[in-house]
Design a protein around this motif. Structure first.
Motif, short mmCIF file in Angstrom:
data_model
loop_
_atom_site.label_atom_id
_atom_site.label_comp_id
_atom_site.label_asym_id
_atom_site.label_seq_id
_atom_site.Cartn_x
_atom_site.Cartn_y
_atom_site.Cartn_z
N HIS A 136 0.78 -1.27 0.02
CA HIS A 136 -0.01 -0.16 -0.21
C HIS A 136 0.67 1.20 0.07
N GLN A 139 2.03 1.62 -3.57
CA GLN A 139 0.86 2.41 -4.37
C GLN A 139 0.71 3.92 -4.16
N ILE A 140 0.96 4.22 -2.83
CA ILE A 140 0.94 5.54 -2.58
C ILE A 140 1.91 6.56 -3.13
N PHE A 265 -3.58 8.28 5.49
CA PHE A 265 -3.28 6.67 6.06
C PHE A 265 -2.70 6.57 7.39
N GLY A 271 -2.64 -1.78 5.94
CA GLY A 271 -2.64 -1.66 4.55
C GLY A 271 -3.76 -0.82 3.72
N GLU A 272 -4.07 0.01 4.71
CA GLU A 272 -5.35 0.80 4.28
C GLU A 272 -4.91 2.49 3.98
N PHE A 285 -8.63 2.45 -0.11
CA PHE A 285 -7.90 1.18 -0.67
C PHE A 285 -7.46 0.23 0.52
N HIS A 286 -7.59 -1.08 0.18
CA HIS A 286 -7.24 -1.91 1.26
C HIS A 286 -6.39 -3.07 0.64
N LEU A 287 -5.18 -3.07 1.08
CA LEU A 287 -4.05 -4.14 0.25
C LEU A 287 -3.90 -4.98 1.44
#
Length: 334
Positions: A136, A139-140, A265, A271-272, A285-287
């Motif tokens: 996550h 991705q950020i 975050f 992971g969110e 988002f939640h990875l």
């Protein structure tokens, strides 16, 4: 920098305490071309128990003996920070790459000494700022770099925790709030992750200043830090860290404000994260996070050592977090 002239990284771990139960060391047997072959702890009963439970073939009560083991070709130092410099020097002099727990050391000067001994010995030095490799946060960074919230304007860190009763009743066993061992208190333990992560997003912090105090007097280390900082790309940031907060004020949040949106975050979450773009509904988002939280970073270290990839967390980048923390706590308020 000399990497491994080998087809496999064979780890020896110094200090198999709690962090080695799930977070780190077990992943060394799951990463391709990686194996955990030896562990060390001064307490013989505890190191034997760890080796037995985790299927590690060799155990030691002396760090130098582990380092000298010819089967071991890389060292993971999982001790408290006060031993990091000495253990790094020993491993480097033996010509073995070093993976270091965070914070990298008690002070920035100790970090520089660790970098120097590794450079002199021509061995790589890595630091366990594993958030740089978690999905996550990767991705950020991709969203930031892709302009998802426009030009970054400001960053704010808000960290509030209560003093748990066991912190006081078991103080003699809680090295994290003993400055002589840890360099400081929970600020050094937790804010180091946050400041390194922001370094990953925006590059190094070039200016920092702040105030620190021991407000509640629950232990010897600072329990409240406030400050501001400037990144090399011109982004401005602020932080407020209080470790004697009320339950109602507990918080773990970083806010990234851009010209066209915002990302929020928790550093120590699940992971969110939330992306808020102008004139659009917020996106949540939640990875999934790996069971062994350090596994992605350990994999990057193995690939770096074997010449098939690169690791995002080095001694040079890890030392920067210590420099910023040192600047933020430099002015003490009685």
């Amino acid at each position: 920098m000399q990497k491994l002239n080998d087809s496999e990284v064979r780890w020896g771990v110094i200090g198999v305490g709690n962090v080695c139960e799930v977070k780190s060391a077990p992943a060394m047997n799951l990463v391709p071309h990686s194996k955990l072959v030896g562990v060390m702890r001064r307490d013989e009963a505890k190191v034997k128990d760890y080796a037995s439970r985790h299927g590690v073939p060799k155990w030691y009560t002396d760090a130098q003996q582990l380092i000298n083991d010819p089967e071991v070709n890389a060292i993971y130092i999982a001790t408290p920070p006060n031993a990091h410099l000495e253990m790094t020097r020993m491993a480097a002099e033996a010509g073995k790459p070093v993976y270091m727990e965070k914070p990298m050391a008690r002070t920035h000067s100790e970090c520089l000494a660790m970098i120097e001994v590794c450079e002199k010995a021509n061995v790589p030095l890595y630091v366990a700022y594993y958030r740089r490799a978690l999905p996550h946060f990767v991705q950020i960074k991709e969203l930031i770099d892709g302009g998802a919230i426009g030009e970054i304007r400001t960053v704010h860190v808000n960290m509030k925790q209560v003093v748990e009763p066991e912190i006081i009743t078991m103080l003699e066993n809680n090295w994290r709030v003993v400055p002589e061992i840890a360099g400081g208190g929970y600020f050094f333990d937790l804010a180091s992750h946050q400041l390194d992560l922001l370094d990953f997003f925006f590059g190094k912090i070039t200016h920092a200043s702040g105030f620190a105090t021991n407000q509640a007097k629950a232990y010897a280390a600072e329990d409240l830090v406030v400050g501001s900082f400037v990144f090399e790309n011109g982004v401005l940031g602020t932080g407020n860290w209080c470790f004697t907060s009320s339950h109602s004020a507990e918080k773990d949040e970083i806010i990234l404000d851009g010209s066209t949106g915002q990302i929020r975050f928790a550093t120590f979450g699940k992971g969110e994260f939330t992306l808020i773009q102008d004139f659009q509904e917020p996106q949540h988002f939640h990875l999934s996070l790996p069971h062994h939280i350090q596994q992605p970073l350990i994999q990057s270290i193995v690939e770096d050592l074997l010449g098939t990839g690169t690791c995002p967390s080095t001694g040079v980048s890890g030392a920067r977090a210590n420099w910023v923390m040192g600047e933020l706590v430099k002015t003490k308020i009685a």
